[in-house]
Write a protein that holds these residues in place. Sequence first.
Motif, mmCIF file in Angstrom:
data_model
loop_
_atom_site.group_PDB
_atom_site.id
_atom_site.type_symbol
_atom_site.label_atom_id
_atom_site.label_comp_id
_atom_site.label_asym_id
_atom_site.label_seq_id
_atom_site.Cartn_x
_atom_site.Cartn_y
_atom_site.Cartn_z
ATOM 1 N N ARG A 135 0.833 -1.209 0.000
ATOM 2 C CA ARG A 135 0.000 0.000 0.000
ATOM 3 C C ARG A 135 0.868 1.261 0.000
ATOM 4 N N GLY A 136 0.515 2.178 -0.880
ATOM 5 C CA GLY A 136 1.226 3.451 -0.925
ATOM 6 C C GLY A 136 2.457 3.455 -1.806
ATOM 7 N N ASN A 137 2.832 2.323 -2.376
ATOM 8 C CA ASN A 137 4.001 2.287 -3.243
ATOM 9 C C ASN A 137 3.627 2.924 -4.584
ATOM 10 N N ARG A 138 4.263 4.040 -4.913
ATOM 11 C CA ARG A 138 3.869 4.793 -6.103
ATOM 12 C C ARG A 138 4.210 4.085 -7.405
ATOM 13 N N PHE A 139 5.053 3.084 -7.348
ATOM 14 C CA PHE A 139 5.420 2.363 -8.562
ATOM 15 C C PHE A 139 4.448 1.225 -8.885
ATOM 16 N N LEU A 140 3.640 0.839 -7.919
ATOM 17 C CA LEU A 140 2.706 -0.264 -8.131
ATOM 18 C C LEU A 140 1.470 0.241 -8.878
ATOM 19 N N LYS A 141 1.195 -0.351 -10.038
ATOM 20 C CA LYS A 141 0.099 0.098 -10.887
ATOM 21 C C LYS A 141 -1.052 -0.900 -10.966
ATOM 22 N N GLY A 142 -0.766 -2.169 -10.724
ATOM 23 C CA GLY A 142 -1.834 -3.140 -10.852
ATOM 24 C C GLY A 142 -1.369 -4.552 -10.581
ATOM 25 N N ALA A 172 -8.379 -0.442 -3.804
ATOM 26 C CA ALA A 172 -6.997 -0.051 -3.520
ATOM 27 C C ALA A 172 -6.430 0.887 -4.583
ATOM 28 N N GLY A 173 -7.237 1.241 -5.591
ATOM 29 C CA GLY A 173 -6.779 2.132 -6.643
ATOM 30 C C GLY A 173 -5.854 1.467 -7.649
ATOM 31 N N LEU A 174 -5.971 0.140 -7.775
ATOM 32 C CA LEU A 174 -5.099 -0.607 -8.679
ATOM 33 C C LEU A 174 -5.903 -1.204 -9.825
ATOM 34 N N LYS A 175 -5.213 -1.475 -10.933
ATOM 35 C CA LYS A 175 -5.847 -2.018 -12.122
ATOM 36 C C LYS A 175 -5.623 -3.524 -12.211
ATOM 37 N N ASN A 197 -15.969 -0.615 -10.182
ATOM 38 C CA ASN A 197 -15.035 0.348 -9.602
ATOM 39 C C ASN A 197 -13.575 -0.049 -9.796
ATOM 40 N N THR A 198 -13.359 -1.089 -10.574
ATOM 41 C CA THR A 198 -12.000 -1.523 -10.907
ATOM 42 C C THR A 198 -11.739 -1.248 -12.377
ATOM 43 N N ASN A 199 -10.590 -0.683 -12.677
ATOM 44 C CA ASN A 199 -10.203 -0.440 -14.068
ATOM 45 C C ASN A 199 -9.421 -1.636 -14.614
#
Length: 319
Positions: A135-142, A172-175, A197-199
């Motif tokens: 959580r919070g890792n800016r490099f994690l996209k999906g 979690a804001g992830l794809k 709500n998931t991309n």
Amino acid sequence: MQRRVFLKGAALAAASALPVAGTEAAPVVQPAGEMPRVVDTHVHLWDLNRFRLPWLEKDSPLARSFVIKDYQTAIDGLNVVKGVYMEVDVDPKQHVAEAEYVLDICRQANTPLVGAVIGGRPADDDFPKYLQRFRGNRFLKGVRQVLHNPSAKQGFCLTANFVRGVQALGEAGLKFDLCMRHGEIGDAVKLAEACKNTNFILDHCGNGPVYAKDRTQWQRDMENLARKQNVVACKISGIVVQARERWAAEDLAPVINQSLSAFGVDRVMFAGDWPVCTLRATYRRWVEALRTIVRNRPAEEQRKLFHDNAVRVYGLGQR
């Protein structure tokens, strides 16, 4: 036919006939500064001293380590300015180690990698805990789980536990990257509907069959999937591994053009699929083949395909 079957067939051909006749063409050498900028949304790396890939055949040309230095050599001169790592279906026991390995690479300043899609098993009870770890890792996209394996039968992605896990990704804001058999894209449509709500991002042109005489059902399914607004992109990639030993850009053009048509200019992204693409083409030849196919499209559309859409979809503005 599932992608793994294509990979195995291409690997056998490559192993028995290296160099593969017809897979190389004299490249047009241009200074990097004159090449349009490229973002590669699908970079595989694996270090076989660290990780076990159960799907990797021992006699395959891919049965060796492919690390970041190898990738940098492959993209030399092509002005690839950024890249996104794509998980490589390691032994699930090594998911955490794989994620930590590649996220550490993304933190380094001397690498084109600026994001990562890590492996995971959405149907597992501890999947939310697994996500929490990063959580919070800016490099994690999906996250991705390959859905064309024998262990993932048709309909598996629609089971209650799997759907619940993919919904957790959205929270979690992830794809979630969709990589599945072309005949099962209808399942992807239902999954997108169940996880509003998931991309989602569709990999490899939905594995569209390159040499099929009739692609009507695949095309219809692609258009249905593209209607789902939470399916934010289709990667133009992967299908080169289906190519025959002697192939040309026009062999790939129908599937690529139909994918571009289905998803439109704002929801398509270039992807290298390296080193898997090397079963049929060097990285350079794949890039040049795609450029040939889209060469008559407006410059703005080409810029979106090769760069702009990836920056927006994956949020790669930093670095």
